[in-house]
Design a protein around this motif. Structure first.
Motif, PDB file in Angstrom:
ATOM      1  N   ALA A  67       5.650 -11.873  -2.521  1.00 31.23           N
ATOM      2  CA  ALA A  67       5.582 -11.393  -1.136  1.00 31.23           C
ATOM      3  C   ALA A  67       4.839 -12.365  -0.222  1.00 31.23           C
ATOM      4  CB  ALA A  67       4.884 -10.029  -1.100  1.00 31.23           C
ATOM      5  N   ILE A  68       4.251 -13.424  -0.805  1.00 29.59           N
ATOM      6  CA  ILE A  68       3.446 -14.343   0.009  1.00 29.59           C
ATOM      7  C   ILE A  68       4.335 -15.364   0.699  1.00 29.59           C
ATOM      8  CG2 ILE A  68       1.630 -16.097  -0.034  1.00 29.59           C
ATOM      9  CD1 ILE A  68       0.312 -14.577  -2.288  1.00 29.59           C
ATOM     10  N   GLY A  69       4.297 -15.327   2.021  1.00 27.39           N
ATOM     11  CA  GLY A  69       5.043 -16.304   2.823  1.00 27.39           C
ATOM     12  C   GLY A  69       6.547 -16.156   2.725  1.00 27.39           C
ATOM     13  N   THR A  70       7.023 -15.047   2.198  1.00 28.36           N
ATOM     14  CA  THR A  70       8.465 -14.893   1.985  1.00 28.36           C
ATOM     15  C   THR A  70       9.100 -13.913   2.959  1.00 28.36           C
ATOM     16  OG1 THR A  70       8.029 -13.078   0.454  1.00 28.36           O
ATOM     17  CG2 THR A  70       8.267 -15.286  -0.510  1.00 28.36           C
ATOM     18  N   GLY A  71       8.253 -13.162   3.684  1.00 28.88           N
ATOM     19  CA  GLY A  71       8.789 -12.116   4.558  1.00 28.88           C
ATOM     20  C   GLY A  71       9.080 -10.829   3.796  1.00 28.88           C
ATOM     21  N   THR A  82       7.723  -7.696   1.713  1.00 30.92           N
ATOM     22  CA  THR A  82       6.431  -7.015   1.572  1.00 30.92           C
ATOM     23  C   THR A  82       6.555  -5.977   0.476  1.00 30.92           C
ATOM     24  OG1 THR A  82       6.475  -7.047   3.968  1.00 30.92           O
ATOM     25  CG2 THR A  82       4.615  -5.951   2.969  1.00 30.92           C
ATOM     26  N   ALA A  83       5.464  -5.764  -0.254  1.00 29.21           N
ATOM     27  CA  ALA A  83       5.452  -4.628  -1.175  1.00 29.21           C
ATOM     28  C   ALA A  83       5.513  -3.370  -0.313  1.00 29.21           C
ATOM     29  CB  ALA A  83       4.157  -4.650  -1.981  1.00 29.21           C
ATOM     30  N   THR A  84       6.181  -2.343  -0.790  1.00 27.21           N
ATOM     31  CA  THR A  84       6.160  -1.088  -0.021  1.00 27.21           C
ATOM     32  C   THR A  84       4.741  -0.532  -0.116  1.00 27.21           C
ATOM     33  OG1 THR A  84       6.682   0.245  -1.960  1.00 27.21           O
ATOM     34  CG2 THR A  84       8.561  -0.574  -0.655  1.00 27.21           C
ATOM     35  N   PRO A  85       4.347   0.299   0.860  1.00 30.57           N
ATOM     36  CA  PRO A  85       3.009   0.889   0.782  1.00 30.57           C
ATOM     37  C   PRO A  85       2.779   1.568  -0.566  1.00 30.57           C
ATOM     38  CG  PRO A  85       3.951   1.291   2.944  1.00 30.57           C
ATOM     39  CD  PRO A  85       5.039   0.645   2.118  1.00 30.57           C
ATOM     40  N   GLN A  86       3.819   2.172  -1.134  1.00 33.24           N
ATOM     41  CA  GLN A  86       3.661   2.842  -2.422  1.00 33.24           C
ATOM     42  C   GLN A  86       3.422   1.843  -3.562  1.00 33.24           C
ATOM     43  OE1 GLN A  86       3.506   6.263  -2.864  1.00 33.24           O
ATOM     44  NE2 GLN A  86       2.744   5.574  -4.858  1.00 33.24           N
ATOM     45  N   PHE A 123     -19.123   2.307  -8.571  1.00 32.58           N
ATOM     46  CA  PHE A 123     -18.826   0.986  -8.009  1.00 32.58           C
ATOM     47  C   PHE A 123     -17.365   0.927  -7.561  1.00 32.58           C
ATOM     48  CE2 PHE A 123     -17.209  -3.261  -8.113  1.00 32.58           C
ATOM     49  CZ  PHE A 123     -18.235  -4.057  -7.627  1.00 32.58           C
ATOM     50  N   ALA A 124     -16.474   1.387  -8.442  1.00 31.31           N
ATOM     51  CA  ALA A 124     -15.035   1.289  -8.153  1.00 31.31           C
ATOM     52  C   ALA A 124     -14.658   2.087  -6.903  1.00 31.31           C
ATOM     53  CB  ALA A 124     -14.233   1.764  -9.355  1.00 31.31           C
ATOM     54  N   ASP A 125     -15.352   3.218  -6.695  1.00 29.98           N
ATOM     55  CA  ASP A 125     -15.071   4.025  -5.495  1.00 29.98           C
ATOM     56  C   ASP A 125     -15.410   3.270  -4.222  1.00 29.98           C
ATOM     57  OD1 ASP A 125     -14.134   6.138  -6.863  1.00 29.98           O
ATOM     58  OD2 ASP A 125     -15.996   7.310  -6.803  1.00 29.98           O
ATOM     59  N   LYS A 126     -16.366   2.371  -4.328  1.00 30.77           N
ATOM     60  CA  LYS A 126     -16.798   1.631  -3.128  1.00 30.77           C
ATOM     61  C   LYS A 126     -16.076   0.289  -2.974  1.00 30.77           C
ATOM     62  CE  LYS A 126     -21.345   2.565  -4.002  1.00 30.77           C
ATOM     63  NZ  LYS A 126     -22.681   2.108  -4.158  1.00 30.77           N
ATOM     64  N   LEU A 127     -15.412  -0.155  -4.066  1.00 37.78           N
ATOM     65  CA  LEU A 127     -14.767  -1.480  -4.055  1.00 37.78           C
ATOM     66  C   LEU A 127     -13.635  -1.546  -3.021  1.00 37.78           C
ATOM     67  CD1 LEU A 127     -14.300  -4.303  -5.435  1.00 37.78           C
ATOM     68  CD2 LEU A 127     -12.661  -3.122  -6.925  1.00 37.78           C
ATOM     69  N   ARG A 128     -13.674  -2.607  -2.214  1.00 30.62           N
ATOM     70  CA  ARG A 128     -12.579  -2.775  -1.254  1.00 30.62           C
ATOM     71  C   ARG A 128     -11.471  -3.632  -1.869  1.00 30.62           C
ATOM     72  NH1 ARG A 128     -15.365  -4.324   4.275  1.00 30.62           N
ATOM     73  NH2 ARG A 128     -16.560  -5.686   2.919  1.00 30.62           N
ATOM     74  N   ILE A 129     -10.257  -3.119  -1.799  1.00 29.80           N
ATOM     75  CA  ILE A 129      -9.100  -3.844  -2.325  1.00 29.80           C
ATOM     76  C   ILE A 129      -8.135  -4.074  -1.160  1.00 29.80           C
ATOM     77  CG2 ILE A 129      -7.249  -3.873  -4.039  1.00 29.80           C
ATOM     78  CD1 ILE A 129      -8.916  -1.839  -5.678  1.00 29.80           C
ATOM     79  N   LEU A 130      -7.940  -5.348  -0.824  1.00 33.66           N
ATOM     80  CA  LEU A 130      -7.070  -5.708   0.301  1.00 33.66           C
ATOM     81  C   LEU A 130      -5.649  -5.904  -0.202  1.00 33.66           C
ATOM     82  CD1 LEU A 130      -9.285  -8.561   1.873  1.00 33.66           C
ATOM     83  CD2 LEU A 130      -9.659  -6.081   1.928  1.00 33.66           C
ATOM     84  N   TYR A 131      -4.678  -5.716   0.677  1.00 28.46           N
ATOM     85  CA  TYR A 131      -3.298  -6.069   0.341  1.00 28.46           C
ATOM     86  C   TYR A 131      -2.948  -7.363   1.076  1.00 28.46           C
ATOM     87  CZ  TYR A 131       1.625  -6.655   0.394  1.00 28.46           C
ATOM     88  OH  TYR A 131       2.852  -7.241   0.273  1.00 28.46           O
ATOM     89  N   GLY A 132      -2.263  -8.269   0.391  1.00 24.80           N
ATOM     90  CA  GLY A 132      -1.774  -9.478   1.042  1.00 24.80           C
ATOM     91  C   GLY A 132      -0.353  -9.785   0.599  1.00 24.80           C
ATOM     92  N   GLY A 133       0.456 -10.257   1.531  1.00 25.66           N
ATOM     93  CA  GLY A 133       1.859 -10.593   1.227  1.00 25.66           C
ATOM     94  C   GLY A 133       2.711 -10.201   2.414  1.00 25.66           C
TER      95      GLY A 133
END
Ligand code: PEP
Length: 250
Positions: A172-176, A178-182, A203-213
């Motif tokens: 999904a990176i630089g290709t246009g 995108t992963a679906t929100p699901q 800890f895991a509850d507070k961990l921020r996980i970003l989406y990229g692509g």
């Protein structure tokens, strides 16, 4: 406590110092009063000074695109966390798929870089994600588990405090595409589960996980509305002030 989203731009190998100043000149007025999310730009190393000067006293933070696992030494072409910190850089991207694909980055070097970034007090953004063949072969979960386990190896929960993870499916990176929100949400839940195993549930509850692509102004809202998605790592669409501001305001 809800997790504050982080909207991060990865400029890759684009822009000169003058172009950097010009970007901030146009971008900052568009996000001046924005305090809902954290905003970060990661320019090329040579542009860091221009970015830091331009963003000084604003709500925009500046990060690097890589960081070395030693503080100094004979490592031609690498960058020390101490140097980054000395000039005011607060974040570092680690293990971006382009580093893994073209520059020999491995799960083990990601682990080393992560440990030193944390030691230096920087906020690491550790990138993980499967390539297309792995997704098509049903290996996404295995790949994400392996990348997380190895990246987090021998990192203590206390030291990991500032850790941020970015799920970036390589296809999904630089290709246009995108992963679906699901799809993104499922991957994030798996990564959070891995973090819980290593660092504990609190800890895991507070961990921020970003989406990229291929995050763009048009798809940012749908992605950012998923409770599992705690922000975005944006490549191409972060290069233009209006489009990155539109993503910030998703
Ligand atoms: C990236 O560089 O991390 C990225 C996600 O790029 P793009 O948004 O261009 O797909």
């Amino acid at each position: 406590m809800p997790r504050i989203k982080l909207i991060a731009g990865n400029w890759k190998m684009y822009k000169t110092p003058d172009q950097t100043r010009d970007f901030f000149h146009h971008f900052l007025p568009l996000v001046t009063h924005h305090d809902r999310d954290e905003i970060l730009i990661c320019p090329p190393f040579v542009d860091l000074h221009a970015a830091l000067e331009s963003a000084e006293g604003t709500n925009v933070m500046i990060g690097s695109q890589n960081i070395h696992w030693a503080n100094e030494g004979a490592f031609t072409g690498e960058i020390s966390p101490l140097v980054l910190q000395a000039i005011g850089v607060t974040h570092a991207i680690i293990g971006h798929s382009e580093r893994r694909q073209y520059f020999g980055e491995t799960d083990d070097t990601v682990n080393l870089r992560l440990k030193n970034a944390l030691e230096a007090g920087l906020t690491p953004i550790v990138c993980v994600g499967e390539v297309l063949e792995e997704r098509e072969a049903g290996l996404t979960e295995d790949v994400l588990r392996r990348q997380c386990t190895r990246a987090f190896h021998k990192v203590s929960t206390k030291k990991a405090d500032k850790l941020v993870v970015a799920y970036e499916p390589v296809w999904a990176i630089g290709t246009g595409k995108t992963a679906t929100p699901q799809m993104a949400s499922d991957a994030h839940a798996l990564i959070r589960g891995e973090a819980a195993q290593t660092f504990g549930h609190e800890f895991a509850d507070k961990l921020r996980i970003l989406y990229g692509g291929s995050v763009k102004p048009e798809n940012a809202k749908a992605l950012m509305s998923e409770p599992e998605i705690d922000g975005a790592l944006v490549g191409g669409a972060s290069l233009e002030p209006k489009s990155f501001a539109a993503i910030v305001h998703y």
